[in-house]
Design an enzyme around this catalytic site. Sequence first.
Site, PDB file in Angstrom:
ATOM      1  N   LYS A   1       5.365   6.502   4.808  1.00  0.00           N
ATOM      2  CA  LYS A   1       5.383   5.497   3.750  1.00  0.00           C
ATOM      3  C   LYS A   1       6.812   4.967   3.586  1.00  0.00           C
ATOM      4  O   LYS A   1       7.792   5.699   3.773  1.00  0.00           O
ATOM      5  CB  LYS A   1       4.885   6.133   2.454  1.00  0.00           C
ATOM      6  CG  LYS A   1       4.718   5.187   1.270  1.00  0.00           C
ATOM      7  CD  LYS A   1       4.140   5.957   0.080  1.00  0.00           C
ATOM      8  CE  LYS A   1       4.060   5.110  -1.179  1.00  0.00           C
ATOM      9  NZ  LYS A   1       3.533   5.880  -2.337  1.00  0.00           N
TER      10      LYS A   1
ATOM     11  N   SER B   1       0.158   4.016  -5.209  1.00  0.00           N
ATOM     12  CA  SER B   1       1.047   3.184  -4.422  1.00  0.00           C
ATOM     13  C   SER B   1       0.976   3.430  -2.908  1.00  0.00           C
ATOM     14  O   SER B   1       1.569   2.674  -2.135  1.00  0.00           O
ATOM     15  CB  SER B   1       2.497   3.407  -4.892  1.00  0.00           C
ATOM     16  OG  SER B   1       2.914   4.745  -4.647  1.00  0.00           O
TER      17      SER B   1
ATOM     18  N   SER C   1      -0.486   8.338  -6.971  1.00  0.00           N
ATOM     19  CA  SER C   1      -0.331   7.480  -5.794  1.00  0.00           C
ATOM     20  C   SER C   1      -0.869   8.064  -4.499  1.00  0.00           C
ATOM     21  O   SER C   1      -0.939   7.356  -3.492  1.00  0.00           O
ATOM     22  CB  SER C   1       1.138   7.104  -5.610  1.00  0.00           C
ATOM     23  OG  SER C   1       1.555   6.223  -6.616  1.00  0.00           O
TER      24      SER C   1
END
Length: 480
Positions: free
Chosen positions: A77, A154, A178
């Site tokens: 990520k 997220s 997230s």
Amino acid sequence: MLTRSDYRERDATALAGLVRRGEVTALELLDTAIAEIERLDPHLNAVVMRGFEAARAAAAGAEASSGPFAGVPFLAKDINVDVAGFATTHGCRFFADAPPARADSALVRRWRKAGLVIAGRTNTPEFATDYGCEPELYGPTANPWDLSRTPGGSSGGAAVAVASGMVPMAHATDSGGSIRIPAACCGLFGFKPSSGVIATGSPLGPLVGGINVDHVVSRSVRDSAGMLLATAAPEPGAPTPRMPPPATLLDDLERPPGRLRIGVAALSPAGHRPDSETLALLEETRHLLEELGHETVEFFWPEESNTYDVTLPFWASELTAVIDARATALGRAPKPQELGPLVRWAVDEARRIDSVAVVAARAEMTRIRIRVAQEMAGLDALLLPAQSGPPLRTGLLTEWINESVELWAERAFAFAPYTEIFNVTGQPAMSLPLYQSRAGLPVGMQIAGKVGEDALMLRLARQIEDAQPWFDRHPPDPAR
């Protein structure tokens, strides 16, 4: 020759087994992953950075690794960790021209030691602050189950990359849901370990005041458990490091967790109620747990356990510190268009927050932890929704934030009000992809355990996975 179907039908553990037995090479796995990224990502926008040539060079060395995931393609990520050769932009236009990192973060070194081959970085909302995945820098990521819907946030890019079959698992982070929200939106298993079990090695120390956790989204429970074993380590210098998971964790997955007493909560700590379909599926999950031999009882949140805004001083101040460091390096402040509206608001808030407010927020989090622990004293786990309804329409969160931060905060939190509580308390929590809605969208159910009982939660997850499998459930192919 490894086919797309061969690749798709196996989790990371099984793919590593093929490499270990010499049935495929790490380069074959990587080339299959690259082909899938190139084929699918134009429709999904999950992978925002590619490092394919460096990954090909790393694949040969990964084959010789004794790690549990030797040769398995992986994606990081775009936040929290530095990956050598890649920039870390945090999904923010102020960092669009940031130089590539020269060295790996501590967590990334553990990934490589486990044998993973890092092929790229995935999309995230700016500074991982939103419940969707629509950064201005890279644009929105689409949910493969319905391209008009958000994959959640997220870790939206990570979840889409796994759900669509680009990679079998991917790095995800969780400061307020997230990992679990995108897992629920995309039909994946999303496990948030207890706070402190996995350290990133960030120079900021434990992130977001210690409530953040870095782990993965995956399609199988055993992949998540294997990654926990491979990456569990306390923050260097941490005064109270968490106990690592037992070395027997993977073998223990095959052992039933015993009869557990599980509280069931339909309401969020702030009093939100899920939609009727989610509520019905929560009851169905309760019956499934009872069929597996567990006892279920009603659970009611203690008074004043609402976490709304309590974490603001930590995430706002940390992202502001990162932006300030970038401004110092560039010799200039960010231009107005280089920060999105939510991040601009957070920076303004951080400038107004004093040290007393930070201490008060930490004290409130401590009070919430104690209240919830006391209320759970006679329970082993909690069952509750992962979110209050189906994935939102792409663009809706952006519309709300552009109208006002207050509107965004109210409506976005109402979409996923069940997750942040377990970041504040530090409890392990997981979203299980047990259902699909009448509209064909994934519906996740969340189970949380007590702090430090990660292994027990994974054993329960594996028991549920065996009873109601989800692995072979795939979204439509957007490239067809």
